[in-house]
Structure formats: C-alpha cells, structure tokens
Design an enzyme around this catalytic site. Structure first.
Site, PDB file in Angstrom:
ATOM      1  N   LYS A 295     -22.579  32.789  -2.593  1.00 18.38           N
ATOM      2  CA  LYS A 295     -23.580  31.347  -3.126  1.00 18.38           C
ATOM      3  C   LYS A 295     -22.762  29.607  -4.380  1.00 18.38           C
ATOM      4  O   LYS A 295     -22.309  29.065  -3.563  1.00 18.38           O
ATOM      5  CB  LYS A 295     -24.895  31.729  -3.639  1.00 18.38           C
ATOM      6  N   THR A 296     -22.203  30.558  -5.198  1.00 17.53           N
ATOM      7  CA  THR A 296     -21.832  29.502  -5.649  1.00 17.53           C
ATOM      8  C   THR A 296     -20.487  28.679  -5.355  1.00 17.53           C
ATOM      9  O   THR A 296     -20.196  28.158  -5.484  1.00 17.53           O
ATOM     10  CB  THR A 296     -21.250  30.178  -7.348  1.00 17.53           C
TER      11      THR A 296
ATOM     12  N   GLN B 275     -35.541  36.197  -4.059  1.00 17.26           N
ATOM     13  CA  GLN B 275     -35.270  35.868  -5.333  1.00 17.26           C
ATOM     14  C   GLN B 275     -35.658  35.179  -6.460  1.00 17.26           C
ATOM     15  O   GLN B 275     -35.665  35.111  -7.123  1.00 17.26           O
ATOM     16  CB  GLN B 275     -33.408  36.321  -5.785  1.00 17.26           C
TER      17      GLN B 275
ATOM     18  N   ASP C 115     -29.857  24.112  -6.613  1.00 20.32           N
ATOM     19  CA  ASP C 115     -29.725  25.384  -7.222  1.00 20.32           C
ATOM     20  C   ASP C 115     -30.546  26.829  -7.278  1.00 20.32           C
ATOM     21  O   ASP C 115     -31.674  25.583  -8.104  1.00 20.32           O
ATOM     22  CB  ASP C 115     -28.572  25.731  -7.929  1.00 20.32           C
ATOM     23  N   GLU C 116     -30.468  27.508  -7.086  1.00 19.56           N
ATOM     24  CA  GLU C 116     -31.932  28.592  -7.135  1.00 19.56           C
ATOM     25  C   GLU C 116     -33.421  27.860  -6.781  1.00 19.56           C
ATOM     26  O   GLU C 116     -33.986  27.527  -7.140  1.00 19.56           O
ATOM     27  CB  GLU C 116     -31.995  28.050  -8.708  1.00 19.56           C
TER      28      GLU C 116
ATOM     29  N   ARG D 224     -27.761  43.945  -7.885  1.00 18.95           N
ATOM     30  CA  ARG D 224     -26.709  43.978  -8.551  1.00 18.95           C
ATOM     31  C   ARG D 224     -25.345  44.070  -9.018  1.00 18.95           C
ATOM     32  O   ARG D 224     -24.825  44.499  -9.709  1.00 18.95           O
ATOM     33  CB  ARG D 224     -27.738  43.613 -10.211  1.00 18.95           C
TER      34      ARG D 224
END
Length: 767
Positions: A52-53, A270, A239-240, A616
């Site tokens: 994503k980043t 998430q 973002d997010e 994670r």
DNA sequence: TCCTTGCGAATTTTT
DNA sequence: TTCGCAAGGA
C-alpha cells in the site's frame, strides 16, 4: 512510459522525468493501475501487506513527475505523523525537494494549517492553542463545577468523550439533535458542549476535533474560501480511508467537490477505530459517494506465508460487513499457526518467554519478534517475565515524553508566554512553584473571569488593582504578570531556546526541583534539559508548540535489539517475523465490553483486530489462551476465544498444557466451560448466560492445585497405573475408549462416542 | 499546605 | 489488585 490524459503535459517528457520512472519498476499490474489511474475518484482496496505505502508514494511521485499536478496542488492526508513523514521522505527520494511543496500531513495538521489562516472566521486568533485530551477534561470539569454537576455520576472524561464523538460526526452544538441530547438528559450535555465551545473561544484555543470541525464551518459559511481551496487543490490522496470519521469525510468531500480527483487507499478489514468515531461505512459506501469511481483491489501479499494468509482469511470471512478481498501469495506455505492452551497468565508468559529464547538461539533477532495484546495492561506479565529472563524489551505506546509532569509544566510556561489567554496553561503553573496563591485566590480570579467572560490572565491583571485578595497574593500575582510580560517581550529579540532557560530559572521552577529531595527530581531536571535541546530543532516558539501539541510521540530507541510489546491497535501497519498473540479468551479477546456496548458491530471490529494481529506476521504466529486469569484481583476461569475456532482447523497446530484439554474435574465448572473437547472442538458461541454463570463462579487456581494434590495422593494406585496403547479405559464423562498414545501421565485416547481426546491418566480407569 | 485515607473504577487512543 | 483522585485532618 505511461500515457497521460491531463491537459498540460505537452512538455512533460523531458530528460528529468525518464530518469525518475524507476518508481514504477517492480510494481505488479494492479499496483501500477492504482498508480496510473490519475483521473477521477479511485478507491484502492489494499489488503494487509500488499504494498500500500509503495503505491501511495509512487502515485504521489507520479502525479508530480508526469506533471499531472503541481506539488502545491496535491493534498495528501494520513492519520499519523509517522505515516506522513514516511511518505514525505520516500517521495523526496524519488522526485527531490519538490516534494516539500506538497500539502502533506495528518488530517489534524492540515486542518490546523487551514484554520490558522482563517481563524477569525470562527472567533479565534491565528495563534490559538491546541488543547490535548488532558486540557479538555480539565476544562469540562471546570464547567461542571460551575454548573454544580455531580462528577461522580458523570465523569468529566465520559462527557468529554461524548462531545468528542459529536465532533467526530461533524456536529457543532447547534446541530446536536434533541434526541441525541436526551440520552444525557440529566446533564444538559448539549448545554455543556455549548459552554465548552464558548470557553475555548475565550481561551483562544481549539481541541483536536475543532481543527476539522471549524474547517467545516468555515467551508460551509464562506463559499469563496472553499472555492479557493477547491481551485488550488486539484488532487487528493487519502491514506487509511477506513479510519476516517464523519467530520474527516465531510472535510474531504468539501475539498473534492467539483473535480473529484480523489484517491482513497484503505482496507475495510483493518478498520479498528470505530470506537473513536471511525466509520467503516465511509469506505463501504465509496462507490455511491463518487459515482463512476474506480475500485482497484490489491490482493497479492508480499509479507506473510500462505498459511498465515489462509488462517487470516478464514477468520475474517466470518464478518458480514466487508467488501471482500482474497489475499494470496506466491511465497512459501510456511508453518501452521500454533495454538497453545495454558494454565494461567503466568504460565503463558513463561511459555512465550521460553519460545522467544528458543528463537533467539536459532538466530532470530529480537527486533523481529513482537507480542501483541488486546489491552495494554496485558503487557505486564510479559514484562515481568522478560525482566527475570534478562530479555531486552520495549513497550510501544507507553508514557510519552511530553506527557511527563515537568515537561507539561515547562510547556505551560511557554504557552502562556506565547498566548496569554491560555487559561489552562496559566492555571497549571500559577502556583508552581509555590507562590502563595491558594485555592481561595484562584477562586476569586475564576469568579471574576467568568463574570466578565475574560481570560484568567486579564482577570488577574484586573484583580491586582483591587483589594479583593490578600496583599501577599496580590503582590505575588503582580510579579508573575510582570515576569510574563517581560518574557513575552523577549520573544521578539532573543531566541526561544535561551528564553526557555531564562523562564525556567527566573520562575523558580528549576530551583524548586533542585530543592526537591525526592528520587525523581534529578530525572526531571534531566528531562527539562532534553526539552530545551529539543527546542533547537524549531525556528520559533510557535512552531515548537504546534509540533508538540500535534506530535506527541516517543523517541524510539533502536540501539539495542529488543522484543516489542504493544497493543494490537498499535501494531497496525507494522510487521515482524514472529508474532505472539496471547490472551485469546472470551471476554478478553473479543473484549467483553466491546461486545456489551456495540454488539455484533463490536464483535466484527474485534475480529478485524484479530485479523490485523495475524497479518502482522511474516513467518509464524503463536496464539495462546489461559484457562484461568486474574481479573482485578480475583481469579476467573475462562474459555478460549471463539476466534480460535474461526481459524480453519487445517492451519492450526494445537498444544495444550498438561491436564487442560481433558475433562478436568468431570462435571464441575471447568468441564462445562471447556469440557467437551480439547479447546478446538468448541465451535459454537458460549451463550451470554453461560459465560455469566462461569464468571460468577471464580476459582483460585491455587485452590485447584490443592484439590489436585489431594486427589493424586488419595488415588496413588491409579496414579501409578501404566497405560499402554491399546488399553481399554473408562472416563467419567467420555465413556469407553482405547488408548492411542501415552506420554507420562498424558494420554491420547480414542473414545468410542466422544472421539479423540487428550486426557490425564488419573481421570481414567483402566479396565 | 501537606499528608493520609478511602472510595471507585478499571479497553483500544493515529491527533 | 492497584491506581488515581478527592475530601478531611494535623
């Protein structure tokens, strides 16, 4: 070279660009699509670990490098300063210093930036103070005291929370509906909210919620201002997105109106901040909000093994409210998820500790291991264990530097210098060090301030000209006002670092600490030194104050290798080779209160939290649950989290501490609780009543231990019986069975009716 | 003004 | 159980 479809790119194919296209290399087709879809509204559903980043930064770089947009016409919003900094750094690496021009920051920092420009439109001055949670609560408390409200019945924290939630939803005091306010009928909460806002205005202050809420008001009431921003900011990047609340959503909508060049990146699976006002609905509704928008799914995972992904996918599939994604990887299968049943919390910490040391011996760095818990208090047992073992650890998200008492005091001094109307800061240090200004004096000042609707500073200035206070107090206050006025005048011609030192000395604050004989005092002096040196990084006092109110973060210590302990919330966005997930018990995780307060929605959010935990891991996940746990001093027996049974059984390898998986006492509380099987067999939810019943009956494991010993000594003959595979045995609860394997007193038995179980030899009779 | 005592609450917390 | 806060006494 990608094709462009925007107006002014005619000369974009110059030399500088082609050398920059490296940022596109290595992107998969979906990622590339997300980077290059520069026109219109785009939702990028980016699953955990799908890069994503990378996509976000590549897209930002792409917009600039291809001259689709000028740096200053791009607005890129994140939730954390860390994410903002990371994006800024990465984009700078690609396109150079031009990245500085991008409007890039957190919702709050960008909100503050806009608000400072138009502060007067909402009755603030441009140098307004940003209050933190602590200040907010103190302010609410003051209002409540003035209104004679019972703080026991309505804790200021709770009321402040309700007001914050209103702000999260974009509600100004006038917009709070009657229905809404009726929920808190007793306390006229809408009225308190209104007063609170008035006070903030007098104090020339804004809280976090205001940074966005005031923007909304400004946009709404001043179309010309809004148009200015809309014209200037042509491309939005978020973002997010799954974590945005209503206010943030509206803020984005205002800015995106017209061009609709908005790209939101997020993962509905998430979304874990619903309790803070985040609306998963924002992401679920995206396609309706922006008709004709494009949805791109990133599903190839570059982080975890396929087993981890299958486990996580299986778990999250139990949620209903989701857009749906299927993560896949072309990497290894990896190891199964380990699930361990243990006796109690202590045993859990011991087991995890042993495992950590085992990994360490195998050469795994502590930096690559993390323990993720549901609630922060759960870290304690692990900390204690690591202290005994001598394993270095760090707790992420603990007490922060800027929250320490002496730091807050020092900052309060600076705040009053910078902005005299900052009552909360002034009150904090009014009698610190002691100046003989007691409660009585303070009340007189407060009274005057409220009577005339002025700030404490002005009230003090007035009151020292009267004879209302004792001469001593009056003199002392007069000196304080003088001091502050002098310090303030120094702002213009001397630098703020020097000023900070002078203030701390002249105010007597340093002296107070020097005289303080308590063991903490030297440390506090050290901290103050650190604060003064931190000032060096800023150009001025205002910049520094803005920074600390928006960026209250910990200095990270990455010098030594250490294992990380943190909450699941804090773990979002991070990754480790080895992940430990302790405390997977009903009531703990999923958290009981979350279920009670938010029902099915709460459960889904808890499940997403579990999903975040699992994803994670790069290599292994080890889940554990304890049969007994101490809750506020008394022991309670617990049952394994339903989430364990929601992970596909094929991905799990189960280990139970001796004696746990069997029918422990044949027919007592425990056997009802987790009796029928080893824990995995328990697939259905325990009913609320049943849990209730279990929790009521709390058991001290020591008592059980005693009971155990009693039994074993009484049944010596049975204890010494040797069981061999093939032996026929009888069990009180499970009936007849055949021994499959024996290991000490642990037996694996195939029961005729109940299936295969692990039990302890003393609970079966040999036939 | 400071210290003691007693009561009540006790998830998650990007800013 | 433990912590933090507020009220009350020296």
């Amino acid at each position: 070279m990608p094709s462009l479809n925007v107006g002014d790119e005619s000369n974009s194919k110059n030399a500088g660009i082609s050398s920059n296209v490296g940022y596109l290399q290595g992107l998969n087709s979906k990622q590339l699509e997300a980077v290059e879809a520069v026109d219109g509204a785009v939702l990028v559903l980016a699953g955990a670990g799908t890069g994503k980043t990378r996509v976000l930064t590549a897209r930002l770089a792409h917009l600039i490098a291809q001259k689709v947009a000028m740096p200053w016409s791009i607005l890129a919003v994140t939730f954390t300063n860390k994410a903002a900094r990371e994006m800024r750094d990465r984009v700078t690496n690609i396109i150079g210093p031009m990245a500085e021009q991008v409007w890039l920051g957190t919702f709050h920092s960008l909100g503050a930036r806009i608000l400072r420009r138009h502060a007067e439109l909402v009755n603030l001055k441009p140098n307004f103070t940003i209050l933190d949670t602590d200040d907010q609560i103190r302010l609410i408390k003051q209002i409540m005291q003035a209104e004679n409200l019972d703080e026991k019945k309505w804790p200021p924290r709770v009321l402040s929370g309700v007001i914050q939630r209103w702000k999260d939803r974009g509600l100004t005091p006038e917009k709070v509906s009657d229905d809404e306010a009726k929920q808190y009928a007793d306390v006229k909460l809408a009225e308190i909210y209104s007063q609170y806002q008035d006070r903030l205005s007098v104090l020339n202050a804004a809280d976090f919620g205001d940074l966005l809420l005031h923007c909304l008001t400004i946009f709404q009431q001043n179309p010309d201002v809004l148009r200015e921003y809309q014209r200037r900011l042509t491309h939005l990047l978020v973002d997010e997105y799954q974590d945005t609340n209503v206010a943030q959503y509206l803020w984005l909508r205002f800015l995106a109106q017209g061009r609709q060049n908005i790209c939101c990146v997020g993962d509905d699976d998430q979304s874990i901040y619903g309790w803070r006002g985040a609306e998963v609905g924002n992401i679920l509704r995206f396609e309706n909000d922006f008709p004709g928008s494009k949805v791109i799914r990133l599903e190839q995972n570059y982080r975890s093994t396929s087993r981890v992904l299958t486990a996580a996918s299986g778990l999250i599939a139990h949620n209903e409210d989701r857009l749906g994604k299927t993560l896949w990887t072309d990497g290894n299968d990896g190891d199964k998820i380990i699930v361990r049943g243990v006796w109690d919390g202590e045993s859990e910490a011991r087991t995890v500790g042993d495992q950590v040391e085992t990994y360490q011996r195998k050469g795994v760095s502590l930096n690559e291991m993390a323990i993720l818990v549901r609630a922060s208090f759960q870290t304690r047992e692990f900390e204690e264990r690591f202290l005994t073992l001598g394993v270095p650890y760090q707790v992420i998200g603990g007490a922060r530097f800027y929250e320490r008492m002496e730091i807050r005091d020092a900052i309060a001094y600076l705040r009053v210098i910078y902005q005299p109307d900052d009552d909360l800061a002034l009150e904090r240090i009014l009698n610190k060090p002691k100046r003989g200004i007691g409660l009585a004096s303070l009340q007189s000042i407060h009274h005057l301030a409220r009577l005339e609707s002025i700030s404490l500073w002005l009230a003090i200035a007035k009151i020292i000209d009267t004879d209302e206070l004792r001469p001593a107090a009056r003199k002392s206050l007069a000196k304080l006002i003088d001091d502050f006025t002098r310090w303030r005048s120094m702002l213009d011609h001397s630098d703020h670092i020097e000023l900070a030192g002078i203030v701390l000395d002249e105010s007597g604050y340093t002296e107070m600490l020097l005289k303080d004989k308590s063991p903490e005092a030297p440390g506090r002096l050290e901290n103050l030194k650190e604060l003064v040196s931190a000032l060096e990084e800023f150009d001025g006092l205002g910049q520094f104050l803005e920074h600390i109110s928006l960026v209250m973060e910990n200095a990270e210590d990455d010098t030594t290798e250490q294992i990380s302990l943190m909450t699941l919330h804090a773990a979002k966005g991070l990754e480790f080779d080895k992940i430990f997930l302790p405390g997977w018990e009903e009531g703990v995780f999923p958290n009981q209160r979350s279920l009670d307060e938010s029902g099915a929605k709460g459960l889904e959010e808890e499940r997403r939290l579990a999903y975040v935990g699992l994803t994670r891991a790069r290599e292994t996940v080890e889940i554990s649950f304890a049969a007994n746990r101490r809750v506020y001093g008394n022991w309670q027996s617990s049952i394994p989290s339903r989430f364990i049974s929601e992970i596909p059984e094929s991905e799990i390898e189960q280990f139970d501490e001796m004696g746990l998986s069997s029918d422990f006492f044949g027919g007592t509380v425990q056997s009802e609780a987790w009796g029928q099987d080893n824990f995995l067999g328990q697939t259905r939810f325990q009913s609320a009543e049943k849990r209730q019943r279990l929790n009521v009956k709390s058991v001290n494991p020591r008592d059980i231990q005693v009971a155990l010993e009693d039994r074993s000594s009484a049944d010596v003959t049975i204890d010494e019986t040797f069981f061999a595979p093939g032996d026929r045995v009888f069990h009180q609860k499970f009936g007849m069975g055949t021994v499959k394997r024996s290991d000490g007193d642990k037996l694996e038995i195939a029961f005729d009716k109940a299936g295969e179980k692990k039990v302890i030899s003393r609970f079966v009779k040999q036939l």
